[in-house]
Design a protein around this motif. Sequence first.
Motif, short mmCIF file in Angstrom:
data_model
loop_
_atom_site.label_atom_id
_atom_site.label_comp_id
_atom_site.label_asym_id
_atom_site.label_seq_id
_atom_site.Cartn_x
_atom_site.Cartn_y
_atom_site.Cartn_z
N THR A 122 -45.41 50.93 45.63
CA THR A 122 -44.59 50.24 44.71
C THR A 122 -43.80 51.20 43.93
OG1 THR A 122 -44.79 49.19 42.68
CG2 THR A 122 -46.68 50.14 43.50
N GLY A 123 -44.07 52.32 43.99
CA GLY A 123 -43.30 53.26 43.32
C GLY A 123 -43.74 53.37 41.96
N ASN A 124 -44.82 52.89 41.57
CA ASN A 124 -45.15 53.07 40.19
C ASN A 124 -45.63 54.46 40.13
OD1 ASN A 124 -47.17 52.64 41.67
ND2 ASN A 124 -48.54 52.31 40.28
N LEU A 125 -45.29 55.31 39.64
CA LEU A 125 -45.62 56.67 39.77
C LEU A 125 -47.02 56.83 39.35
CD1 LEU A 125 -42.42 57.15 38.18
CD2 LEU A 125 -43.00 57.88 40.39
N ASN A 126 -47.83 56.62 39.92
CA ASN A 126 -49.16 56.27 39.91
C ASN A 126 -50.20 57.03 39.18
OD1 ASN A 126 -51.43 55.66 41.81
ND2 ASN A 126 -51.32 57.70 41.77
N ILE A 127 -51.25 56.56 39.35
CA ILE A 127 -52.40 57.11 38.73
C ILE A 127 -53.18 57.73 39.79
CG2 ILE A 127 -54.45 56.41 37.66
CD1 ILE A 127 -52.99 53.92 37.17
N THR A 180 -42.18 52.05 34.72
CA THR A 180 -42.40 52.92 35.89
C THR A 180 -43.16 52.20 37.00
OG1 THR A 180 -42.61 54.76 34.35
CG2 THR A 180 -43.22 55.18 36.62
N ARG A 181 -42.59 52.23 38.22
CA ARG A 181 -43.20 51.59 39.38
C ARG A 181 -43.65 52.60 40.42
NH1 ARG A 181 -42.94 48.79 42.77
NH2 ARG A 181 -41.20 49.79 43.76
N GLY A 182 -42.81 53.53 40.78
CA GLY A 182 -43.19 54.47 41.84
C GLY A 182 -41.99 55.09 42.51
N PRO A 183 -42.22 55.75 43.64
CA PRO A 183 -41.13 56.42 44.36
C PRO A 183 -40.20 55.42 45.03
CG PRO A 183 -43.15 56.60 45.59
CD PRO A 183 -43.51 55.96 44.29
N SER A 199 -47.23 55.58 35.97
CA SER A 199 -47.03 54.17 36.29
C SER A 199 -47.20 53.28 35.06
CB SER A 199 -48.03 53.73 37.35
OG SER A 199 -47.73 54.30 38.58
N GLY A 200 -46.31 52.31 34.95
CA GLY A 200 -46.39 51.38 33.84
C GLY A 200 -45.72 51.87 32.58
N LEU A 248 -55.47 56.32 33.55
CA LEU A 248 -55.13 55.51 34.71
C LEU A 248 -53.64 55.23 34.82
CD1 LEU A 248 -57.93 52.82 34.42
CD2 LEU A 248 -57.86 54.74 36.00
N CYS A 249 -53.04 54.86 33.72
CA CYS A 249 -51.64 54.44 33.71
C CYS A 249 -51.08 54.63 32.31
CB CYS A 249 -51.51 52.97 34.11
SG CYS A 249 -51.26 52.70 35.87
N THR A 250 -49.81 54.33 32.20
CA THR A 250 -49.10 54.47 30.94
C THR A 250 -48.53 53.10 30.56
OG1 THR A 250 -48.56 56.78 31.46
CG2 THR A 250 -47.21 55.71 29.79
#
Length: 279
Positions: free
Chosen positions: A22-27, A235-238, A217-218, A64-66
């Motif tokens: 999803t492109g959330n630039l992840n955790i 933020t979703r991801g790449p 992400s987030g 985990l996320c932002t």
Amino acid sequence: MNKISLLLTVLLFVSGCAKNETGNLNISENNSAIIGGTAATAKDLVTHSTVSFLMEYQGKPLSLCTGTLISKNMILTATHCLENLGEGIMAVYIGEKLPEVFDRSKLLKVAGWVTHPHYKLIEDQNRVPITGVNDVAVLRLADEAPASAIPVPILDPKTSLQEGQSLLLAGYGLESELNVPVYSTGLNYVHVPLAKIVDAILVTDQTNNQGACSGDSGGPAFLETAQGLVVVGITRGPHDQAQDCRHYGEYTYASKFKSFILKATAQLKGEAPKFVTLQ
């Protein structure tokens, strides 16, 4: 596979800037963050409105996320950050440096959240993530954020964004994803240009080796305005199946989800965020 292992496996897949869906630039199983950015200080505006979602893992805090504080008790983030979590598993932290010890008494408790009912991860024929749609969620804190926290408004749909505008990204994710990953110990921020807008997705240009990455992400994409920071993206991801964080990133266009954000906030009995128009 136990609950924590399953959670980390899912997060590694769904988040991370490197090969994420999803492109959330992840955790990831470590906190990941902004690459090519600047460490935030207590004086920076991003520090007062950007939050980390923490859980305890092997006795230590794991980011985990932002997310983004959008009212005294509401946080804007991504659905993919929350959909596989139990409400009691994490807590919220606001500050420029991540804590070294997971102490719930010093963290903000979560009252609940609402994820978008039509969130969907889109994959290619080989089940490799391409993008995600409706990747937006809101979370309510059990109590109001501390007085030092400063909620930010969301850009109203009446104001349009333009390609080339500078966006301010912030997050607690990876500082480098190449070779040996470098995990952030705090909040970082960076400026990147808005490359293009595709429906409800903002695409950021990270080809200058700067941008969001795994663990961000987030988190927020802000506009810096005379009225202060205004959040425009989540933020979703790449983007376009990028294999690292140095190509293009995807952000959910927050303005497109005004109705969902307000409805979900009311459902959680939270304080409604403000939406602002810009000249």
